[in-house]
Design a protein around this motif. Structure first.
Motif, PDB file in Angstrom:
ATOM      1  N   LEU A 214      49.150  83.706  31.770  1.00 30.25           N
ATOM      2  CA  LEU A 214      47.954  83.856  32.842  1.00 30.25           C
ATOM      3  C   LEU A 214      46.685  83.765  32.267  1.00 30.25           C
ATOM      4  CD1 LEU A 214      49.291  87.013  34.643  1.00 30.25           C
ATOM      5  CD2 LEU A 214      49.484  84.742  35.408  1.00 30.25           C
ATOM      6  N   ALA A 215      45.810  82.934  33.074  1.00 27.85           N
ATOM      7  CA  ALA A 215      44.432  82.623  32.398  1.00 27.85           C
ATOM      8  C   ALA A 215      43.490  82.753  33.675  1.00 27.85           C
ATOM      9  CB  ALA A 215      44.574  81.317  32.026  1.00 27.85           C
ATOM     10  N   ILE A 216      42.484  82.906  33.415  1.00 24.61           N
ATOM     11  CA  ILE A 216      41.441  82.838  34.274  1.00 24.61           C
ATOM     12  C   ILE A 216      40.527  81.709  34.250  1.00 24.61           C
ATOM     13  CG2 ILE A 216      39.248  84.022  35.545  1.00 24.61           C
ATOM     14  CD1 ILE A 216      41.753  85.795  35.992  1.00 24.61           C
ATOM     15  N   ALA A 217      40.110  80.848  35.364  1.00 27.41           N
ATOM     16  CA  ALA A 217      39.492  79.641  35.499  1.00 27.41           C
ATOM     17  C   ALA A 217      38.610  79.519  36.871  1.00 27.41           C
ATOM     18  CB  ALA A 217      40.042  78.559  35.147  1.00 27.41           C
ATOM     19  N   GLU A 218      37.514  79.594  36.717  1.00 24.02           N
ATOM     20  CA  GLU A 218      36.788  79.435  37.853  1.00 24.02           C
ATOM     21  C   GLU A 218      36.981  80.490  39.001  1.00 24.02           C
ATOM     22  OE1 GLU A 218      36.223  75.498  38.842  1.00 24.02           O
ATOM     23  OE2 GLU A 218      35.687  74.773  36.962  1.00 24.02           O
ATOM     24  N   ARG A 219      37.144  82.047  38.415  1.00 25.38           N
ATOM     25  CA  ARG A 219      37.702  82.793  39.644  1.00 25.38           C
ATOM     26  C   ARG A 219      38.897  82.443  40.286  1.00 25.38           C
ATOM     27  NH1 ARG A 219      32.063  83.683  42.650  1.00 25.38           N
ATOM     28  NH2 ARG A 219      30.814  84.604  40.748  1.00 25.38           N
ATOM     29  N   ARG A 220      39.841  81.960  39.549  1.00 27.43           N
ATOM     30  CA  ARG A 220      41.216  81.772  39.886  1.00 27.43           C
ATOM     31  C   ARG A 220      42.199  82.164  38.794  1.00 27.43           C
ATOM     32  NH1 ARG A 220      38.101  77.488  42.153  1.00 27.43           N
ATOM     33  NH2 ARG A 220      38.704  77.175  44.231  1.00 27.43           N
ATOM     34  N   LEU A 221      43.247  82.536  39.333  1.00 31.19           N
ATOM     35  CA  LEU A 221      44.298  82.994  38.178  1.00 31.19           C
ATOM     36  C   LEU A 221      45.254  81.705  37.990  1.00 31.19           C
ATOM     37  CD1 LEU A 221      45.311  85.452  36.782  1.00 31.19           C
ATOM     38  CD2 LEU A 221      46.845  85.904  38.761  1.00 31.19           C
ATOM     39  N   VAL A 222      45.434  81.276  36.808  1.00 32.40           N
ATOM     40  CA  VAL A 222      46.044  80.301  36.452  1.00 32.40           C
ATOM     41  C   VAL A 222      47.638  80.654  36.151  1.00 32.40           C
ATOM     42  CG1 VAL A 222      46.215  77.976  35.077  1.00 32.40           C
ATOM     43  CG2 VAL A 222      44.022  78.881  35.827  1.00 32.40           C
ATOM     44  N   PHE A 223      48.489  80.267  36.535  1.00 32.58           N
ATOM     45  CA  PHE A 223      49.986  80.618  36.270  1.00 32.58           C
ATOM     46  C   PHE A 223      50.428  79.430  35.447  1.00 32.58           C
ATOM     47  CE2 PHE A 223      49.593  83.435  39.748  1.00 32.58           C
ATOM     48  CZ  PHE A 223      50.480  84.364  39.567  1.00 32.58           C
ATOM     49  N   ASP A 224      50.491  79.336  34.046  1.00 30.66           N
ATOM     50  CA  ASP A 224      50.891  78.302  33.294  1.00 30.66           C
ATOM     51  C   ASP A 224      52.701  78.692  32.987  1.00 30.66           C
ATOM     52  OD1 ASP A 224      51.842  76.567  31.332  1.00 30.66           O
ATOM     53  OD2 ASP A 224      50.550  77.353  29.837  1.00 30.66           O
ATOM     54  N   VAL A 225      53.515  78.235  33.597  1.00 30.82           N
ATOM     55  CA  VAL A 225      55.103  78.472  33.490  1.00 30.82           C
ATOM     56  C   VAL A 225      55.532  77.314  32.543  1.00 30.82           C
ATOM     57  CG1 VAL A 225      57.199  79.110  34.900  1.00 30.82           C
ATOM     58  CG2 VAL A 225      54.951  79.445  36.031  1.00 30.82           C
ATOM     59  N   ARG A 226      56.458  78.105  31.837  1.00 32.43           N
ATOM     60  CA  ARG A 226      57.130  77.286  30.613  1.00 32.43           C
ATOM     61  C   ARG A 226      58.651  77.677  30.666  1.00 32.43           C
ATOM     62  NH1 ARG A 226      53.629  74.389  27.106  1.00 32.43           N
ATOM     63  NH2 ARG A 226      51.440  74.577  28.002  1.00 32.43           N
ATOM     64  N   GLN A 227      59.455  76.859  30.124  1.00 28.61           N
ATOM     65  CA  GLN A 227      60.806  77.381  29.889  1.00 28.61           C
ATOM     66  C   GLN A 227      60.824  78.397  28.511  1.00 28.61           C
ATOM     67  OE1 GLN A 227      62.886  73.673  29.375  1.00 28.61           O
ATOM     68  NE2 GLN A 227      62.698  73.320  31.968  1.00 28.61           N
ATOM     69  N   GLU A 228      61.882  78.811  28.166  1.00 34.95           N
ATOM     70  CA  GLU A 228      62.081  79.671  26.902  1.00 34.95           C
ATOM     71  C   GLU A 228      61.811  79.024  25.886  1.00 34.95           C
ATOM     72  OE1 GLU A 228      65.480  83.003  25.496  1.00 34.95           O
ATOM     73  OE2 GLU A 228      65.935  81.185  26.636  1.00 34.95           O
ATOM     74  N   ASP A 229      61.928  77.698  25.738  1.00 33.90           N
ATOM     75  CA  ASP A 229      61.499  77.073  24.392  1.00 33.90           C
ATOM     76  C   ASP A 229      60.177  76.519  24.330  1.00 33.90           C
ATOM     77  OD1 ASP A 229      61.374  74.717  26.241  1.00 33.90           O
ATOM     78  OD2 ASP A 229      63.255  73.629  25.076  1.00 33.90           O
ATOM     79  N   GLY A 230      59.348  76.670  25.488  1.00 35.35           N
ATOM     80  CA  GLY A 230      57.721  76.531  25.779  1.00 35.35           C
ATOM     81  C   GLY A 230      57.895  74.931  26.230  1.00 35.35           C
ATOM     82  N   THR A 231      58.840  74.194  26.852  1.00 32.05           N
ATOM     83  CA  THR A 231      58.800  73.244  27.686  1.00 32.05           C
ATOM     84  C   THR A 231      57.878  73.424  28.963  1.00 32.05           C
ATOM     85  OG1 THR A 231      60.540  72.289  26.795  1.00 32.05           O
ATOM     86  CG2 THR A 231      59.818  71.343  28.699  1.00 32.05           C
ATOM     87  N   PRO A 232      56.716  72.826  29.297  1.00 32.11           N
ATOM     88  CA  PRO A 232      56.005  73.094  30.456  1.00 32.11           C
ATOM     89  C   PRO A 232      57.020  72.798  31.560  1.00 32.11           C
ATOM     90  CG  PRO A 232      54.751  71.840  28.990  1.00 32.11           C
ATOM     91  CD  PRO A 232      56.094  71.801  28.281  1.00 32.11           C
ATOM     92  N   VAL A 233      56.817  73.899  32.737  1.00 32.76           N
ATOM     93  CA  VAL A 233      57.241  73.643  33.921  1.00 32.76           C
ATOM     94  C   VAL A 233      56.378  73.533  35.090  1.00 32.76           C
ATOM     95  CG1 VAL A 233      58.908  74.979  35.790  1.00 32.76           C
ATOM     96  CG2 VAL A 233      59.253  75.200  33.292  1.00 32.76           C
ATOM     97  N   MET A 234      55.489  74.093  34.994  1.00 29.94           N
ATOM     98  CA  MET A 234      54.397  73.874  36.218  1.00 29.94           C
ATOM     99  C   MET A 234      53.272  74.525  35.933  1.00 29.94           C
ATOM    100  SD  MET A 234      55.751  76.681  39.051  1.00 29.94           S
ATOM    101  CE  MET A 234      54.368  76.033  40.450  1.00 29.94           C
ATOM    102  N   THR A 235      52.142  74.521  36.472  1.00 30.96           N
ATOM    103  CA  THR A 235      50.827  75.157  36.394  1.00 30.96           C
ATOM    104  C   THR A 235      50.313  75.263  37.859  1.00 30.96           C
ATOM    105  OG1 THR A 235      49.985  74.277  34.267  1.00 30.96           O
ATOM    106  CG2 THR A 235      48.418  75.221  35.887  1.00 30.96           C
ATOM    107  N   HIS A 236      50.328  76.796  38.269  1.00 29.74           N
ATOM    108  CA  HIS A 236      49.839  77.155  39.710  1.00 29.74           C
ATOM    109  C   HIS A 236      48.673  77.822  39.700  1.00 29.74           C
ATOM    110  CE1 HIS A 236      50.193  77.728  43.843  1.00 29.74           C
ATOM    111  NE2 HIS A 236      49.970  79.166  43.550  1.00 29.74           N
ATOM    112  N   ILE A 237      47.579  77.157  40.198  1.00 32.28           N
ATOM    113  CA  ILE A 237      46.448  77.968  40.247  1.00 32.28           C
ATOM    114  C   ILE A 237      46.063  78.827  41.581  1.00 32.28           C
ATOM    115  CG2 ILE A 237      43.912  77.476  40.272  1.00 32.28           C
ATOM    116  CD1 ILE A 237      44.483  74.973  38.637  1.00 32.28           C
TER     117      ILE A 237
END
Length: 159
Positions: free
Chosen positions: A57-80
């Motif tokens: 979880l991150a904050i960018a411009e008053r938005r919560l950024v969901f950086d979702v990855r698989q168990e091994d770290g492979t990116p799945v999606m980013t949802h803002i």
């Protein structure tokens, strides 16, 4: 189903440096919220079946950024997720929590119970809003939405 199966669950939640750190009591509350979320959840990014997942979880411009990855770290999606729709609910939640803590010190059991029912109602409202805002991107059950909303509140808490 509250508890996710082997693939539709979070196994880790990390807070990005953009969120900042707080005093020890706030950091403790954040750690408890994360522990509760990881302990029991149902979290399934739409269109992906390669979980379990790691959430950053991150904050960018008053938005919560969901950086979702698989168990091994492979990116799945980013949802803002805009936090603007949550402002009033989070503010109301903090106000009623303050009333609750004050009532615990000096209130009657019936007053404490009434305030606690109100607190739970506001928490449920925030949880439903979060579930709605994630719909179509990330599927979470209501109990997981409650735990995520708790974490969102703790991220806003300044002590």
């Amino acid at each position: 189903m509250a508890k996710g199966t082997g693939t539709d669950r979070l196994i880790a939640v990390e807070l990005d440096d953009s969120i900042g750190r707080g005093p020890p009591d706030i950091e403790h509350e954040r750690a408890v919220a994360i522990f509760d979320l990881i302990d029991e959840n149902r979290f399934a990014p739409i269109g992906d079946t390669e979980g379990p997942y790691r959430l950053n979880l991150a904050i960018a411009e008053r938005r919560l950024v969901f950086d979702v990855r698989q168990e091994d770290g492979t990116p799945v999606m980013t949802h803002i997720l805009s936090l603007t729709p949550f402002r009033k609910i989070v503010k109301d939640y903090f106000v009623i929590c303050e009333s609750y803590y004050e009532a615990i010190k000096m209130g009657s059991p019936s007053r404490i119970e009434a305030i606690d029912m109100g607190r739970r109602g506001v928490h449920d409202e925030g949880s439903r809003l979060l579930q709605e805002r994630l719909a179509g991107k990330i599927e979470v059950d209501f109990d997981t939405a409650r735990r995520l909303f708790t974490l969102v509140c703790v991220l806003h808490w300044r002590g």
